[in-house]
Design a protein around this motif. Structure first.
Motif, PDB file in Angstrom:
ATOM      1  N   PHE A 111      11.639  54.881  66.557  1.00 41.29           N
ATOM      2  CA  PHE A 111      11.148  56.235  66.814  1.00 41.29           C
ATOM      3  C   PHE A 111      12.172  57.235  66.295  1.00 41.29           C
ATOM      4  O   PHE A 111      13.384  56.960  66.314  1.00 41.29           O
ATOM      5  N   PRO A 112      11.721  58.411  65.873  1.00 39.22           N
ATOM      6  CA  PRO A 112      12.672  59.459  65.463  1.00 39.22           C
ATOM      7  C   PRO A 112      13.505  59.946  66.649  1.00 39.22           C
ATOM      8  O   PRO A 112      13.159  59.706  67.819  1.00 39.22           O
ATOM      9  N   ASP A 113      14.593  60.612  66.345  1.00 44.36           N
ATOM     10  CA  ASP A 113      15.421  61.219  67.388  1.00 44.36           C
ATOM     11  C   ASP A 113      14.584  62.189  68.215  1.00 44.36           C
ATOM     12  O   ASP A 113      13.655  62.830  67.711  1.00 44.36           O
ATOM     13  N   ALA A 114      14.942  62.293  69.509  1.00 53.28           N
ATOM     14  CA  ALA A 114      14.325  63.278  70.414  1.00 53.28           C
ATOM     15  C   ALA A 114      12.799  63.168  70.454  1.00 53.28           C
ATOM     16  O   ALA A 114      12.094  64.172  70.410  1.00 53.28           O
ATOM     17  N   SER A 115      12.293  61.943  70.531  1.00 49.05           N
ATOM     18  CA  SER A 115      10.844  61.715  70.521  1.00 49.05           C
ATOM     19  C   SER A 115      10.214  61.767  71.909  1.00 49.05           C
ATOM     20  O   SER A 115       8.998  61.959  72.019  1.00 49.05           O
ATOM     21  N   PHE A 116      10.996  61.571  72.973  1.00 46.89           N
ATOM     22  CA  PHE A 116      10.418  61.405  74.306  1.00 46.89           C
ATOM     23  C   PHE A 116      11.108  62.294  75.332  1.00 46.89           C
ATOM     24  O   PHE A 116      12.301  62.572  75.252  1.00 46.89           O
ATOM     25  N   ASP A 117      10.293  62.693  76.325  1.00 52.60           N
ATOM     26  CA  ASP A 117      10.817  63.438  77.472  1.00 52.60           C
ATOM     27  C   ASP A 117      11.375  62.494  78.533  1.00 52.60           C
ATOM     28  O   ASP A 117      12.304  62.845  79.257  1.00 52.60           O
ATOM     29  N   VAL A 118      10.789  61.313  78.637  1.00 51.97           N
ATOM     30  CA  VAL A 118      11.183  60.338  79.657  1.00 51.97           C
ATOM     31  C   VAL A 118      11.198  58.946  79.033  1.00 51.97           C
ATOM     32  O   VAL A 118      10.254  58.578  78.317  1.00 51.97           O
ATOM     33  N   VAL A 149      21.571  49.298  73.513  1.00 50.62           N
ATOM     34  CA  VAL A 149      20.268  49.733  74.021  1.00 50.62           C
ATOM     35  C   VAL A 149      20.360  51.160  74.564  1.00 50.62           C
ATOM     36  O   VAL A 149      19.509  52.010  74.272  1.00 50.62           O
ATOM     37  N   LEU A 150      21.392  51.428  75.360  1.00 51.24           N
ATOM     38  CA  LEU A 150      21.524  52.750  75.961  1.00 51.24           C
ATOM     39  C   LEU A 150      21.743  53.829  74.898  1.00 51.24           C
ATOM     40  O   LEU A 150      21.254  54.952  75.040  1.00 51.24           O
ATOM     41  N   ALA A 151      22.451  53.493  73.829  1.00 54.13           N
ATOM     42  CA  ALA A 151      22.624  54.452  72.734  1.00 54.13           C
ATOM     43  C   ALA A 151      21.280  54.775  72.084  1.00 54.13           C
ATOM     44  O   ALA A 151      21.021  55.931  71.709  1.00 54.13           O
ATOM     45  N   GLU A 152      20.422  53.771  71.945  1.00 52.34           N
ATOM     46  CA  GLU A 152      19.092  54.007  71.389  1.00 52.34           C
ATOM     47  C   GLU A 152      18.250  54.869  72.333  1.00 52.34           C
ATOM     48  O   GLU A 152      17.521  55.769  71.893  1.00 52.34           O
ATOM     49  N   VAL A 153      18.354  54.612  73.630  1.00 54.37           N
ATOM     50  CA  VAL A 153      17.628  55.422  74.608  1.00 54.37           C
ATOM     51  C   VAL A 153      18.078  56.876  74.515  1.00 54.37           C
ATOM     52  O   VAL A 153      17.259  57.804  74.466  1.00 54.37           O
ATOM     53  N   SER A 154      19.391  57.086  74.483  1.00 54.89           N
ATOM     54  CA  SER A 154      19.919  58.445  74.383  1.00 54.89           C
ATOM     55  C   SER A 154      19.437  59.133  73.105  1.00 54.89           C
ATOM     56  O   SER A 154      19.095  60.322  73.112  1.00 54.89           O
ATOM     57  N   ARG A 155      19.374  58.383  72.034  1.00 50.84           N
ATOM     58  CA  ARG A 155      18.962  58.957  70.750  1.00 50.84           C
ATOM     59  C   ARG A 155      17.524  59.466  70.777  1.00 50.84           C
ATOM     60  O   ARG A 155      17.219  60.535  70.223  1.00 50.84           O
ATOM     61  N   VAL A 156      16.611  58.705  71.405  1.00 50.91           N
ATOM     62  CA  VAL A 156      15.193  59.094  71.365  1.00 50.91           C
ATOM     63  C   VAL A 156      14.824  60.082  72.464  1.00 50.91           C
ATOM     64  O   VAL A 156      13.697  60.579  72.487  1.00 50.91           O
ATOM     65  N   ALA A 182      29.447  59.070  75.619  1.00 51.44           N
ATOM     66  CA  ALA A 182      28.734  59.070  74.338  1.00 51.44           C
ATOM     67  C   ALA A 182      27.233  59.279  74.497  1.00 51.44           C
ATOM     68  O   ALA A 182      26.567  59.747  73.567  1.00 51.44           O
ATOM     69  N   PHE A 183      26.692  58.955  75.665  1.00 51.80           N
ATOM     70  CA  PHE A 183      25.250  59.065  75.852  1.00 51.80           C
ATOM     71  C   PHE A 183      24.816  60.496  76.159  1.00 51.80           C
ATOM     72  O   PHE A 183      23.632  60.815  76.056  1.00 51.80           O
ATOM     73  N   GLY A 184      25.738  61.335  76.596  1.00 61.28           N
ATOM     74  CA  GLY A 184      25.424  62.744  76.797  1.00 61.28           C
ATOM     75  C   GLY A 184      24.434  63.004  77.914  1.00 61.28           C
ATOM     76  O   GLY A 184      23.545  63.855  77.759  1.00 61.28           O
ATOM     77  N   TRP A 185      24.586  62.288  79.044  1.00 61.66           N
ATOM     78  CA  TRP A 185      23.679  62.538  80.163  1.00 61.66           C
ATOM     79  C   TRP A 185      24.426  62.543  81.491  1.00 61.66           C
ATOM     80  O   TRP A 185      25.502  61.980  81.628  1.00 61.66           O
ATOM     81  N   SER A 186      23.840  63.214  82.471  1.00 60.34           N
ATOM     82  CA  SER A 186      24.329  63.154  83.845  1.00 60.34           C
ATOM     83  C   SER A 186      23.811  61.866  84.483  1.00 60.34           C
ATOM     84  O   SER A 186      22.948  61.182  83.910  1.00 60.34           O
ATOM     85  N   LEU A 187      24.308  61.547  85.662  1.00 61.17           N
ATOM     86  CA  LEU A 187      23.964  60.267  86.281  1.00 61.17           C
ATOM     87  C   LEU A 187      23.897  60.408  87.786  1.00 61.17           C
ATOM     88  O   LEU A 187      24.817  60.940  88.415  1.00 61.17           O
ATOM     89  N   ARG A 188      22.817  59.960  88.364  1.00 60.67           N
ATOM     90  CA  ARG A 188      22.701  59.865  89.818  1.00 60.67           C
ATOM     91  C   ARG A 188      21.803  58.685  90.154  1.00 60.67           C
ATOM     92  O   ARG A 188      21.094  58.155  89.290  1.00 60.67           O
ATOM     93  N   HIS A 189      21.833  58.276  91.420  1.00 62.77           N
ATOM     94  CA  HIS A 189      21.015  57.128  91.806  1.00 62.77           C
ATOM     95  C   HIS A 189      20.563  57.273  93.247  1.00 62.77           C
ATOM     96  O   HIS A 189      21.120  58.054  94.020  1.00 62.77           O
ATOM     97  N   ALA A 190      19.543  56.500  93.590  1.00 59.76           N
ATOM     98  CA  ALA A 190      19.033  56.437  94.960  1.00 59.76           C
ATOM     99  C   ALA A 190      18.709  54.988  95.278  1.00 59.76           C
ATOM    100  O   ALA A 190      18.238  54.245  94.414  1.00 59.76           O
ATOM    101  N   ALA A 191      19.000  54.591  96.505  1.00 64.46           N
ATOM    102  CA  ALA A 191      18.621  53.261  96.973  1.00 64.46           C
ATOM    103  C   ALA A 191      17.198  53.326  97.486  1.00 64.46           C
ATOM    104  O   ALA A 191      16.796  54.285  98.152  1.00 64.46           O
ATOM    105  N   CYS A 192      16.409  52.323  97.177  1.00 65.03           N
ATOM    106  CA  CYS A 192      15.001  52.299  97.554  1.00 65.03           C
ATOM    107  C   CYS A 192      14.673  50.951  98.185  1.00 65.03           C
ATOM    108  O   CYS A 192      15.356  49.954  97.956  1.00 65.03           O
ATOM    109  N   GLY A 193      13.614  50.914  98.948  1.00 69.13           N
ATOM    110  CA  GLY A 193      13.176  49.666  99.560  1.00 69.13           C
ATOM    111  C   GLY A 193      11.989  49.903 100.457  1.00 69.13           C
ATOM    112  O   GLY A 193      11.549  51.034 100.665  1.00 69.13           O
ATOM    113  N   ASP A 194      11.483  48.811 101.011  1.00 70.76           N
ATOM    114  CA  ASP A 194      10.296  48.899 101.856  1.00 70.76           C
ATOM    115  C   ASP A 194      10.605  49.271 103.292  1.00 70.76           C
ATOM    116  O   ASP A 194       9.705  49.512 104.072  1.00 70.76           O
ATOM    117  N   GLY A 195      11.893  49.245 103.668  1.00 69.31           N
ATOM    118  CA  GLY A 195      12.244  49.516 105.053  1.00 69.31           C
ATOM    119  C   GLY A 195      12.277  48.281 105.921  1.00 69.31           C
ATOM    120  O   GLY A 195      12.677  48.352 107.083  1.00 69.31           O
TER     121      GLY A 195
END
Length: 250
Positions: A111-118, A149-156, A182-195
Protein backbone atom coordinates in the motif's frame (compact mmCIF):
# COMPACT_ATOMS: atom_id res chain seq x y z
CA UNK A 1 -20.39 -20.26 16.97
CA UNK A 2 -17.38 -18.36 18.29
CA UNK A 3 -14.43 -20.56 19.21
CA UNK A 4 -12.01 -18.86 21.57
CA UNK A 5 -8.38 -19.81 22.01
CA UNK A 6 -6.02 -19.70 24.98
CA UNK A 7 -2.65 -17.98 24.60
CA UNK A 8 -0.64 -21.10 23.78
CA UNK A 9 1.10 -20.69 20.44
CA UNK A 10 2.96 -23.71 19.03
CA UNK A 11 5.90 -22.99 16.70
CA UNK A 12 3.97 -24.12 13.60
CA UNK A 13 1.80 -21.01 13.94
CA UNK A 14 4.57 -19.08 12.19
CA UNK A 15 4.50 -21.32 9.10
CA UNK A 16 2.40 -20.55 6.07
CA UNK A 17 1.85 -24.24 5.24
CA UNK A 18 0.19 -24.82 8.61
CA UNK A 19 -2.35 -22.05 7.96
CA UNK A 20 -3.00 -23.02 4.33
CA UNK A 21 -3.81 -26.57 5.41
CA UNK A 22 -5.98 -25.32 8.27
CA UNK A 23 -8.02 -22.99 6.05
CA UNK A 24 -8.43 -25.60 3.33
CA UNK A 25 -9.83 -27.88 5.99
CA UNK A 26 -11.98 -25.35 7.86
CA UNK A 27 -12.81 -22.87 5.11
CA UNK A 28 -14.30 -19.67 6.50
CA UNK A 29 -15.72 -21.28 9.64
CA UNK A 30 -15.34 -18.54 12.25
CA UNK A 31 -12.29 -18.94 14.47
CA UNK A 32 -11.80 -16.11 16.95
CA UNK A 33 -8.46 -15.67 18.66
CA UNK A 34 -8.88 -13.72 21.93
CA UNK A 35 -12.64 -13.60 21.39
CA UNK A 36 -14.95 -11.73 19.05
CA UNK A 37 -15.49 -8.02 18.56
CA UNK A 38 -18.00 -7.71 21.40
CA UNK A 39 -15.29 -8.53 23.95
CA UNK A 40 -13.26 -5.41 23.27
CA UNK A 41 -15.72 -3.10 21.49
CA UNK A 42 -16.01 -0.72 24.51
CA UNK A 43 -12.25 -0.06 24.30
CA UNK A 44 -12.08 -0.10 20.51
CA UNK A 45 -15.06 2.01 19.48
CA UNK A 46 -13.80 5.33 20.93
CA UNK A 47 -10.81 5.05 18.58
CA UNK A 48 -12.91 4.60 15.42
CA UNK A 49 -14.98 6.90 13.19
CA UNK A 50 -17.49 5.70 10.56
CA UNK A 51 -15.46 7.08 7.64
CA UNK A 52 -12.14 5.57 8.72
CA UNK A 53 -10.11 3.56 6.24
CA UNK A 54 -9.33 0.41 8.25
CA UNK A 55 -6.69 -2.24 7.56
CA UNK A 56 -6.94 -5.59 9.38
CA UNK A 57 -3.65 -7.49 9.58
CA UNK A 58 -3.71 -11.30 9.53
CA UNK A 59 -7.49 -11.46 9.29
CA UNK A 60 -7.67 -15.27 9.30
CA UNK A 61 -11.23 -16.57 9.36
CA UNK A 62 -12.30 -14.18 12.11
CA UNK A 63 -15.60 -12.36 11.69
CA UNK A 64 -13.95 -9.13 12.85
CA UNK A 65 -13.91 -7.38 9.46
CA UNK A 66 -17.54 -8.24 8.75
CA UNK A 67 -18.64 -7.25 12.25
CA UNK A 68 -16.98 -3.86 11.84
CA UNK A 69 -18.79 -3.47 8.51
CA UNK A 70 -22.12 -4.26 10.16
CA UNK A 71 -21.48 -1.56 12.78
CA UNK A 72 -21.07 1.06 10.04
CA UNK A 73 -17.31 0.94 9.47
CA UNK A 74 -17.62 0.01 5.83
CA UNK A 75 -14.16 0.87 4.48
CA UNK A 76 -12.31 -2.26 5.63
CA UNK A 77 -9.41 -3.99 3.90
CA UNK A 78 -8.33 -7.36 5.29
CA UNK A 79 -5.09 -9.16 4.51
CA UNK A 80 -3.58 -12.55 5.28
CA UNK A 81 -0.56 -14.41 3.92
CA UNK A 82 -2.65 -17.53 3.30
CA UNK A 83 -4.25 -17.64 -0.15
CA UNK A 84 -6.60 -20.39 1.08
CA UNK A 85 -7.83 -18.10 3.85
CA UNK A 86 -8.48 -15.12 1.57
CA UNK A 87 -10.31 -17.28 -0.99
CA UNK A 88 -12.57 -18.67 1.75
CA UNK A 89 -13.30 -15.22 3.21
CA UNK A 90 -14.08 -13.69 -0.19
CA UNK A 91 -16.57 -16.46 -0.82
CA UNK A 92 -18.15 -16.23 2.62
CA UNK A 93 -18.69 -12.47 2.48
CA UNK A 94 -19.41 -12.11 -1.24
CA UNK A 95 -22.65 -10.33 -0.29
CA UNK A 96 -20.55 -7.45 1.13
CA UNK A 97 -18.66 -6.20 -1.94
CA UNK A 98 -17.27 -3.20 -0.04
CA UNK A 99 -15.19 -5.58 2.11
CA UNK A 100 -11.82 -5.97 0.42
CA UNK A 101 -9.54 -9.01 0.80
CA UNK A 102 -5.93 -9.45 -0.29
CA UNK A 103 -3.15 -12.02 0.03
CA UNK A 104 -0.27 -10.11 1.56
CA UNK A 105 2.72 -10.44 3.88
CA UNK A 106 2.50 -8.08 6.86
CA UNK A 107 6.28 -7.54 6.57
CA UNK A 108 5.88 -5.93 3.14
CA UNK A 109 2.56 -4.11 2.80
CA UNK A 110 1.69 -3.32 -0.81
CA UNK A 111 0.00 0.00 0.00
CA UNK A 112 1.17 3.59 -0.52
CA UNK A 113 2.29 5.68 2.44
CA UNK A 114 -0.48 7.15 4.62
CA UNK A 115 -3.18 4.89 3.14
CA UNK A 116 -5.15 4.12 6.32
CA UNK A 117 -6.68 5.86 9.31
CA UNK A 118 -6.62 2.69 11.43
CA UNK A 119 -4.53 -0.47 11.36
CA UNK A 120 -5.88 -3.25 13.55
CA UNK A 121 -4.44 -6.60 14.55
CA UNK A 122 -5.73 -9.26 16.92
CA UNK A 123 -3.17 -11.91 17.86
CA UNK A 124 -1.31 -11.64 14.56
CA UNK A 125 1.93 -10.17 15.89
CA UNK A 126 2.12 -12.89 18.54
CA UNK A 127 3.01 -15.31 15.74
CA UNK A 128 6.31 -13.48 15.24
CA UNK A 129 7.43 -14.54 18.72
CA UNK A 130 6.13 -18.10 18.96
CA UNK A 131 9.59 -19.67 18.87
CA UNK A 132 11.00 -17.43 21.59
CA UNK A 133 11.78 -19.25 24.83
CA UNK A 134 12.49 -16.24 27.06
CA UNK A 135 10.07 -13.29 26.80
CA UNK A 136 12.44 -11.13 28.85
CA UNK A 137 15.23 -11.52 26.28
CA UNK A 138 13.81 -11.78 22.77
CA UNK A 139 16.26 -12.91 20.10
CA UNK A 140 17.65 -10.26 17.70
CA UNK A 141 15.95 -12.11 14.81
CA UNK A 142 12.49 -11.93 16.42
CA UNK A 143 12.98 -8.31 17.47
CA UNK A 144 14.00 -7.43 13.90
CA UNK A 145 10.94 -9.21 12.46
CA UNK A 146 8.65 -7.31 14.83
CA UNK A 147 10.36 -4.02 13.98
CA UNK A 148 9.96 -4.65 10.26
CA UNK A 149 6.20 -5.17 10.60
CA UNK A 150 5.73 -2.17 12.88
CA UNK A 151 7.72 0.05 10.50
CA UNK A 152 5.36 -0.98 7.70
CA UNK A 153 2.34 -0.24 9.89
CA UNK A 154 3.72 3.20 10.72
CA UNK A 155 4.39 3.87 7.05
CA UNK A 156 0.82 3.16 5.88
CA UNK A 157 -0.80 5.14 8.71
CA UNK A 158 -1.85 8.67 7.89
CA UNK A 159 -0.87 11.53 10.27
CA UNK A 160 -3.10 11.24 13.33
CA UNK A 161 -4.03 7.67 12.48
CA UNK A 162 -3.82 4.86 15.00
CA UNK A 163 -2.54 1.31 15.24
CA UNK A 164 -4.53 -0.96 17.57
CA UNK A 165 -2.98 -4.21 18.77
CA UNK A 166 -4.93 -6.78 20.79
CA UNK A 167 -2.85 -9.50 22.41
CA UNK A 168 -2.26 -11.62 25.49
CA UNK A 169 1.26 -10.12 25.72
CA UNK A 170 1.72 -8.15 28.93
CA UNK A 171 3.01 -4.56 28.78
CA UNK A 172 6.47 -5.31 30.19
CA UNK A 173 7.00 -7.76 27.32
CA UNK A 174 5.27 -6.00 24.42
CA UNK A 175 5.67 -2.24 25.05
CA UNK A 176 9.45 -2.19 24.40
CA UNK A 177 8.71 -3.34 20.84
CA UNK A 178 6.04 -0.69 20.31
CA UNK A 179 7.88 2.15 22.09
CA UNK A 180 10.34 2.96 19.30
CA UNK A 181 10.85 6.62 18.35
CA UNK A 182 11.23 5.64 14.69
CA UNK A 183 7.54 4.76 14.45
CA UNK A 184 6.42 8.28 15.36
CA UNK A 185 3.47 7.38 17.56
CA UNK A 186 2.25 7.74 21.13
CA UNK A 187 1.52 4.61 23.15
CA UNK A 188 -1.05 3.59 25.73
CA UNK A 189 -2.76 0.38 26.74
CA UNK A 190 -5.71 -1.03 28.65
CA UNK A 191 -6.23 -4.41 30.27
CA UNK A 192 -9.40 -6.15 29.14
CA UNK A 193 -11.26 -9.30 30.11
CA UNK A 194 -14.59 -10.88 30.84
CA UNK A 195 -14.47 -10.20 34.57
CA UNK A 196 -14.42 -13.90 35.42
CA UNK A 197 -11.77 -14.88 37.95
CA UNK A 198 -10.58 -17.78 35.82
CA UNK A 199 -10.73 -16.00 32.47
CA UNK A 200 -7.70 -15.03 30.43
CA UNK A 201 -7.07 -11.31 30.33
CA UNK A 202 -5.65 -9.56 27.31
CA UNK A 203 -4.35 -6.12 26.45
CA UNK A 204 -5.39 -3.52 23.91
CA UNK A 205 -2.55 -1.21 22.83
CA UNK A 206 -3.32 2.04 21.03
CA UNK A 207 -0.53 3.78 19.11
CA UNK A 208 -1.52 7.09 17.55
CA UNK A 209 0.75 9.02 15.22
CA UNK A 210 2.26 11.67 17.47
CA UNK A 211 4.78 12.18 20.25
CA UNK A 212 6.15 9.28 22.29
CA UNK A 213 6.34 9.97 26.03
CA UNK A 214 9.90 10.13 27.47
CA UNK A 215 9.21 7.19 29.79
CA UNK A 216 8.22 5.10 26.77
CA UNK A 217 11.30 6.20 24.85
CA UNK A 218 13.41 4.81 27.70
CA UNK A 219 11.37 1.61 27.65
CA UNK A 220 11.95 1.22 23.92
CA UNK A 221 15.70 1.63 24.33
CA UNK A 222 15.71 -1.29 26.75
CA UNK A 223 14.87 -3.62 23.87
CA UNK A 224 18.28 -3.00 22.30
CA UNK A 225 20.33 -3.46 25.44
CA UNK A 226 22.33 -6.71 25.68
CA UNK A 227 21.03 -9.23 28.20
CA UNK A 228 22.77 -9.18 31.60
CA UNK A 229 25.77 -11.44 32.06
CA UNK A 230 24.96 -14.70 33.81
CA UNK A 231 25.64 -14.72 37.54
CA UNK A 232 28.87 -16.45 38.60
CA UNK A 233 28.44 -19.96 39.95
CA UNK A 234 27.99 -20.28 43.69
CA UNK A 235 30.96 -21.72 45.60
CA UNK A 236 30.74 -25.44 46.24
CA UNK A 237 29.56 -26.33 49.77
CA UNK A 238 32.16 -27.91 52.04
CA UNK A 239 32.33 -31.67 52.28
CA UNK A 240 30.03 -33.11 54.89
CA UNK A 241 32.92 -34.77 56.71
CA UNK A 242 34.96 -31.54 57.02
CA UNK A 243 35.74 -30.69 60.62
CA UNK A 244 34.22 -27.24 61.01
CA UNK A 245 36.47 -26.54 64.00
CA UNK A 246 39.42 -26.03 61.64
CA UNK A 247 37.52 -23.18 59.98
CA UNK A 248 37.14 -21.21 63.17
CA UNK A 249 39.47 -18.20 63.32
CA UNK A 250 40.60 -17.70 66.90
Amino acid sequence: MERRRAPAAPPQYGRRRFWDELYRREGAETREWLGGLSRFLPQLEPELRPGDRILVLGCGNSALSHDLHELGYTDVTSIDFSAACIAAMRARYARCPSLRWAVMDIRALAFPDASFDVVLEKGTLDVLLVEETDPWHVSPQAAAAMHRVLAEVSRVLRPGGCFISITFAQPHFRKPHYAQEAFGWSLRHAACGDGDAGAFHYFLYVMRKGQLEPRDVALGRRLHQPPPAPAPPSPAPPDDDEDYLFAIQL
